[in-house]
Design a protein around this motif. Structure first.
Motif, PDB file in Angstrom:
ATOM      1  N   GLU A  66      10.291  14.216  -2.374  1.00 52.48           N
ATOM      2  CA  GLU A  66       9.129  14.085  -1.483  1.00 52.48           C
ATOM      3  C   GLU A  66       9.383  12.982  -0.466  1.00 52.48           C
ATOM      4  O   GLU A  66      10.247  12.139  -0.646  1.00 52.48           O
ATOM      5  N   ARG A  67       8.540  13.002   0.583  1.00 55.50           N
ATOM      6  CA  ARG A  67       8.592  11.955   1.594  1.00 55.50           C
ATOM      7  C   ARG A  67       7.175  11.546   1.958  1.00 55.50           C
ATOM      8  O   ARG A  67       6.235  12.327   1.828  1.00 55.50           O
ATOM      9  N   GLU A  68       7.057  10.303   2.427  1.00 55.20           N
ATOM     10  CA  GLU A  68       5.808   9.830   3.025  1.00 55.20           C
ATOM     11  C   GLU A  68       6.171   8.924   4.190  1.00 55.20           C
ATOM     12  O   GLU A  68       6.911   7.958   4.033  1.00 55.20           O
ATOM     13  N   TRP A  69       5.675   9.276   5.364  1.00 59.54           N
ATOM     14  CA  TRP A  69       5.872   8.487   6.569  1.00 59.54           C
ATOM     15  C   TRP A  69       4.535   7.918   7.024  1.00 59.54           C
ATOM     16  O   TRP A  69       3.513   8.594   6.946  1.00 59.54           O
ATOM     17  N   ARG A  70       4.564   6.703   7.536  1.00 62.12           N
ATOM     18  CA  ARG A  70       3.423   6.081   8.205  1.00 62.12           C
ATOM     19  C   ARG A  70       3.884   5.785   9.629  1.00 62.12           C
ATOM     20  O   ARG A  70       4.782   4.979   9.831  1.00 62.12           O
ATOM     21  N   ILE A  71       3.259   6.484  10.577  1.00 62.30           N
ATOM     22  CA  ILE A  71       3.645   6.387  11.982  1.00 62.30           C
ATOM     23  C   ILE A  71       2.504   5.684  12.715  1.00 62.30           C
ATOM     24  O   ILE A  71       1.386   6.200  12.758  1.00 62.30           O
ATOM     25  N   THR A  72       2.789   4.514  13.275  1.00 61.84           N
ATOM     26  CA  THR A  72       1.755   3.692  13.902  1.00 61.84           C
ATOM     27  C   THR A  72       2.101   3.485  15.373  1.00 61.84           C
ATOM     28  O   THR A  72       3.227   3.108  15.704  1.00 61.84           O
ATOM     29  N   ASP A  73       1.123   3.744  16.263  1.00 60.13           N
ATOM     30  CA  ASP A  73       1.367   3.533  17.693  1.00 60.13           C
ATOM     31  C   ASP A  73       0.867   2.154  18.121  1.00 60.13           C
ATOM     32  O   ASP A  73       0.324   1.392  17.313  1.00 60.13           O
ATOM     33  N   ALA A  74       1.062   1.823  19.392  1.00 58.38           N
ATOM     34  CA  ALA A  74       0.709   0.501  19.912  1.00 58.38           C
ATOM     35  C   ALA A  74      -0.791   0.234  19.910  1.00 58.38           C
ATOM     36  O   ALA A  74      -1.215  -0.917  20.018  1.00 58.38           O
ATOM     37  N   ALA A  75      -1.611   1.277  19.786  1.00 58.13           N
ATOM     38  CA  ALA A  75      -3.065   1.110  19.682  1.00 58.13           C
ATOM     39  C   ALA A  75      -3.495   0.977  18.220  1.00 58.13           C
ATOM     40  O   ALA A  75      -4.678   1.030  17.914  1.00 58.13           O
ATOM     41  N   ASN A  76      -2.535   0.818  17.329  1.00 59.20           N
ATOM     42  CA  ASN A  76      -2.745   0.654  15.891  1.00 59.20           C
ATOM     43  C   ASN A  76      -3.321   1.899  15.212  1.00 59.20           C
ATOM     44  O   ASN A  76      -3.935   1.816  14.161  1.00 59.20           O
ATOM     45  N   ARG A  77      -3.122   3.066  15.819  1.00 53.09           N
ATOM     46  CA  ARG A  77      -3.493   4.330  15.174  1.00 53.09           C
ATOM     47  C   ARG A  77      -2.340   4.717  14.248  1.00 53.09           C
ATOM     48  O   ARG A  77      -1.188   4.731  14.682  1.00 53.09           O
ATOM     49  N   THR A  78      -2.658   5.027  12.994  1.00 54.65           N
ATOM     50  CA  THR A  78      -1.629   5.377  12.020  1.00 54.65           C
ATOM     51  C   THR A  78      -1.840   6.792  11.524  1.00 54.65           C
ATOM     52  O   THR A  78      -2.947   7.178  11.150  1.00 54.65           O
ATOM     53  N   GLU A  79      -0.752   7.555  11.543  1.00 58.73           N
ATOM     54  CA  GLU A  79      -0.748   8.904  10.979  1.00 58.73           C
ATOM     55  C   GLU A  79       0.141   8.869   9.736  1.00 58.73           C
ATOM     56  O   GLU A  79       1.251   8.337   9.772  1.00 58.73           O
ATOM     57  N   VAL A  80      -0.362   9.447   8.645  1.00 61.56           N
ATOM     58  CA  VAL A  80       0.404   9.531   7.404  1.00 61.56           C
ATOM     59  C   VAL A  80       0.866  10.968   7.244  1.00 61.56           C
ATOM     60  O   VAL A  80       0.064  11.898   7.334  1.00 61.56           O
ATOM     61  N   VAL A  81       2.173  11.138   7.027  1.00 61.74           N
ATOM     62  CA  VAL A  81       2.763  12.465   6.862  1.00 61.74           C
ATOM     63  C   VAL A  81       3.432  12.506   5.498  1.00 61.74           C
ATOM     64  O   VAL A  81       4.332  11.710   5.213  1.00 61.74           O
ATOM     65  N   ARG A  82       2.973  13.430   4.647  1.00 65.16           N
ATOM     66  CA  ARG A  82       3.540  13.605   3.307  1.00 65.16           C
ATOM     67  C   ARG A  82       4.019  15.034   3.144  1.00 65.16           C
ATOM     68  O   ARG A  82       3.450  15.954   3.727  1.00 65.16           O
TER      69      ARG A  82
END
Length: 130
Positions: free
Chosen positions: A49-65
């Motif tokens: 499995e994988r889990e990514w936390r992708i955060t942009d400069a506006a501090n919005r975070t998307e979690v992808v599992r």
């Protein structure tokens, strides 16, 4: 290149800005990232499995599992490596990614290996935050 070692698994990540895929006027900035997973331990491991936390400069975070990576759950033997490339879009010209992979060892034990945090910085932005 960003590198992290956990329990005999070395994870290396190299991001690259994709200018041709990006459209700054519409708030679309795209990066590829190449991951190399090396098994420096004594037995085979399977990436489950994988889990990514992708955060942009506006501090919005998307979690992808999800299961595996790029449609695979590779078994990596001692001394071998698995390499793949994927991508991530952001709405800002910078951000960062971090995460973890879940592996299964030969005896069925599951363990987590950290993916090093890495910067996503557009080379054409006036300033970057990472």
């Amino acid at each position: 290149m960003y590198t992290q070692e956990t329990g005999g698994v070395v994870i290396k990540v190299e991001p690259a800005f994709l200018e041709a895929e990006s459209d700054p006027q519409s708030g679309r900035f795209v990066w590829s990232y190449t991951v190399v997973i090396e098994n420096t331990g004594g037995g085979p491991v399977q990436l489950m499995e994988r889990e990514w936390r992708i955060t942009d400069a506006a501090n919005r975070t998307e979690v992808v599992r999800g299961e595996g990576v790029v449609g695979e759950q590779p078994v990596i033997r001692p001394g071998d490596a698995f390499r793949y490339t994927s991508g991530a879009p952001l709405r800002t010209p910078s951000g960062f990614m971090r995460g973890a992979y879940i592996f299964r060892s030969e005896d069925g034990r599951r363990f987590s290996a950290d993916i090093p945090a890495f910067a996503l910085d557009c080379p054409f932005a006036a300033t970057t935050r990472h």
